[in-house]
Design an enzyme around this catalytic site. Structure first.
Site, PDB file in Angstrom:
ATOM      1  N   SER A   3     -29.108 -15.316  21.510  1.00 18.54           N
ATOM      2  CA  SER A   3     -30.505 -15.737  21.642  1.00 18.54           C
ATOM      3  C   SER A   3     -30.624 -16.708  22.805  1.00 18.54           C
ATOM      4  O   SER A   3     -30.275 -16.365  23.932  1.00 18.54           O
ATOM      5  CB  SER A   3     -30.989 -16.357  20.319  1.00 18.54           C
ATOM      6  OG  SER A   3     -32.370 -16.654  20.382  1.00 18.54           O
ATOM      7  N   THR A   4     -31.070 -17.923  22.562  1.00 21.35           N
ATOM      8  CA  THR A   4     -31.267 -18.896  23.638  1.00 21.35           C
ATOM      9  C   THR A   4     -29.960 -19.128  24.400  1.00 21.35           C
ATOM     10  O   THR A   4     -28.947 -19.482  23.808  1.00 21.35           O
ATOM     11  CB  THR A   4     -31.769 -20.226  23.070  1.00 21.35           C
ATOM     12  OG1 THR A   4     -32.955 -19.990  22.323  1.00 21.35           O
ATOM     13  CG2 THR A   4     -32.073 -21.217  24.190  1.00 21.35           C
ATOM     14  N   HIS A  30     -32.279 -11.695  21.592  1.00 20.78           N
ATOM     15  CA  HIS A  30     -33.675 -11.993  21.267  1.00 20.78           C
ATOM     16  C   HIS A  30     -34.487 -12.088  22.553  1.00 20.78           C
ATOM     17  O   HIS A  30     -34.278 -12.983  23.378  1.00 20.78           O
ATOM     18  CB  HIS A  30     -33.775 -13.323  20.509  1.00 20.78           C
ATOM     19  CG  HIS A  30     -33.071 -13.303  19.184  1.00 20.78           C
ATOM     20  ND1 HIS A  30     -32.687 -14.444  18.536  1.00 20.78           N
ATOM     21  CD2 HIS A  30     -32.685 -12.278  18.390  1.00 20.78           C
ATOM     22  CE1 HIS A  30     -32.091 -14.127  17.391  1.00 20.78           C
ATOM     23  NE2 HIS A  30     -32.075 -12.801  17.291  1.00 20.78           N
ATOM     24  N   MET A  61     -30.486 -20.160  18.937  1.00 21.98           N
ATOM     25  CA  MET A  61     -31.062 -20.965  17.867  1.00 21.98           C
ATOM     26  C   MET A  61     -31.133 -20.144  16.581  1.00 21.98           C
ATOM     27  O   MET A  61     -31.152 -18.912  16.602  1.00 21.98           O
ATOM     28  CB  MET A  61     -32.448 -21.470  18.255  1.00 21.98           C
ATOM     29  CG  MET A  61     -33.496 -20.387  18.413  1.00 21.98           C
ATOM     30  SD  MET A  61     -35.123 -21.046  18.837  1.00 21.98           S
ATOM     31  CE  MET A  61     -34.875 -21.520  20.539  1.00 21.98           C
ATOM     32  N   ASP A 112     -29.743 -15.967  12.862  1.00 15.88           N
ATOM     33  CA  ASP A 112     -29.832 -14.510  12.829  1.00 15.88           C
ATOM     34  C   ASP A 112     -28.447 -13.889  13.008  1.00 15.88           C
ATOM     35  O   ASP A 112     -27.668 -14.311  13.859  1.00 15.88           O
ATOM     36  CB  ASP A 112     -30.771 -14.011  13.935  1.00 15.88           C
ATOM     37  CG  ASP A 112     -30.992 -12.518  13.873  1.00 15.88           C
ATOM     38  OD1 ASP A 112     -31.018 -11.971  12.755  1.00 15.88           O
ATOM     39  OD2 ASP A 112     -31.143 -11.903  14.942  1.00 15.88           O
TER      40      ASP A 112
END
Length: 363
Positions: free
Chosen positions: A181-182, A208, A302, A305
């Site tokens: 993600s991030t 993401h 973050m 998930d």
């Protein structure tokens, strides 16, 4: 009070973003600028800020060149890109992330009012994280919208085309899955290019991202890699030695065919926890397939998930999990979740992720 510099050539967006920031009691807009050059001049004159929000397409100096100048002058300030979804902006947003931008938020489509609430949450959440502030907010699609979508189930697609190729994946093969993600777009540049050209298994990446950006990410990674890297297409058959980037803004699942081959389903199932694609949903789709061996890499990001999906898969399949360590993560969320859940085989620095996954899968 954290000080924010807002850079955008649109007076409306400067006002919208400034209102979001100034309404928060932990943040304040120190200054706004019309373009990257104006902002750079302020910084070189000694202005100090805690985070910078920057648009991509601007006159005089765009967001990408601004990031290059920050690196040139060794100005280590977190940068959040606030970008449109235009094709050119998508390519340049991916480049900005590769240059070190903390993350990006897509500007609302059409009128500001239509996506304002979601945009506000995402902007504040990322500012909080980049500035090291506690993050009580959750990044999620409003509950009402999720419930509405949930009332309209998407039927599981059955693909009837059973054509095979020399590189087709069958039930005796293994599958590599990477969740991020991030910080993921940049981290993936330190992982995917290090898979060798003769790597014999497919790789699926659940990064993401909103719709419109994953094709640019795939192209950038493909240019750097020995393996073929592409954005996943609905209904395409998994091939050995190909890296598939799950489409932004859609859910990605694995579908097994009667012939014992496997296809990717890129579908409109609702977001889970605001995420589309969602790694948990992809892992859940693996539970009932005939593949028994998986290797998973969990990169910076973050939230948590992927953790629940890995736990579920672990109950019925052989899965090896390699997590990125805290020191090399932009955000130590997703790797922390799997480590704390006790489902990790190894925790390693980013530069060792590819080699460790290859070792775990026995190539």
């Amino acid at each position: 009070m954290k000080k924010v510099l807002v850079i955008d050539d649109s007076a409306l967006m400067r006002r919208v973003i400034s209102d979001i920031i100034n309404a928060d009691d932990k943040l304040t807009v120190a200054k706004t600028a019309n373009n990257g050059q104006e902002a750079l001049d302020l910084l070189l004159q000694g202005m100090r800020v805690d985070i910078i929000l920057v648009d991509i397409n601007m006159p005089r100096m765009d967001g990408v060149q601004f990031l290059k100048e920050l690196n040139k002058h060794r100005l280590q300030i977190p940068v959040l890109v606030v970008s449109s979804i235009a094709s050119q902006s998508a390519n340049e947003t991916i480049e900005a992330l590769a240059l070190g931008a903390f993350d990006f938020v897509k500007k609302p489509n059409g009128s500001i009012g239509g996506g304002y609430s979601d945009f506000r949450k995402k902007v504040l959440l990322r500012i909080y994280m980049a500035c090291g502030l506690p993050t009580p907010m959750k990044e999620e699609i409003p509950e009402k919208r999720e419930k509405e979508n949930a009332e309209k189930p998407v039927p599981r697609k059955v693909f009837t085309d059973r054509r095979k190729s020399a590189g087709v994946v069958t039930k005796n093969m293994r599958l590599v899955v990477i969740a991020s993600s991030t910080g993921g777009p940049r981290a993936l540049q330190s992982v995917i290019p290090y898979f060798p050209a003769d790597f014999p298994y497919p790789v699926v990446v659940i990064q993401h991202m909103p719709e419109g950006f994953t094709k640019s990410l795939a192209k950038r990674l493909n240019d750097m890699s020995a393996l073929t890297v592409k954005e996943a297409e609905d209904g395409e058959e998994l091939q050995k030695g190909v890296v598939y980037i799950a489409q932004g803004g859609r859910q990605c699942e694995l579908v097994e065919q009667p012939a014992g081959t496997f296809r990717l389903s890129e579908n409109e199932k609702p977001a889970r926890g605001g995420l589309r694609p969602c790694a948990d949903i992809f892992f859940e789709s693996l539970v009932d397939c005939s593949l028994d061996h998986f290797i998973c890499g969990v990169l910076t990001g973050m939230g948590s998930d992927g953790c629940k999906g890995i736990q579920q898969l672990r109950e019925c399949k052989e899965i090896k999990v390699v997590a990125q360590n805290e020191d090399t993560c932009v955000v130590y969320g997703m790797p922390r979740a799997v480590a704390q859940a006790g489902v990790v085989n190894e925790v390693v620095p980013l530069e060792d992720m590819a080699g460790t996954m290859i070792k775990q899968i026995g190539v």
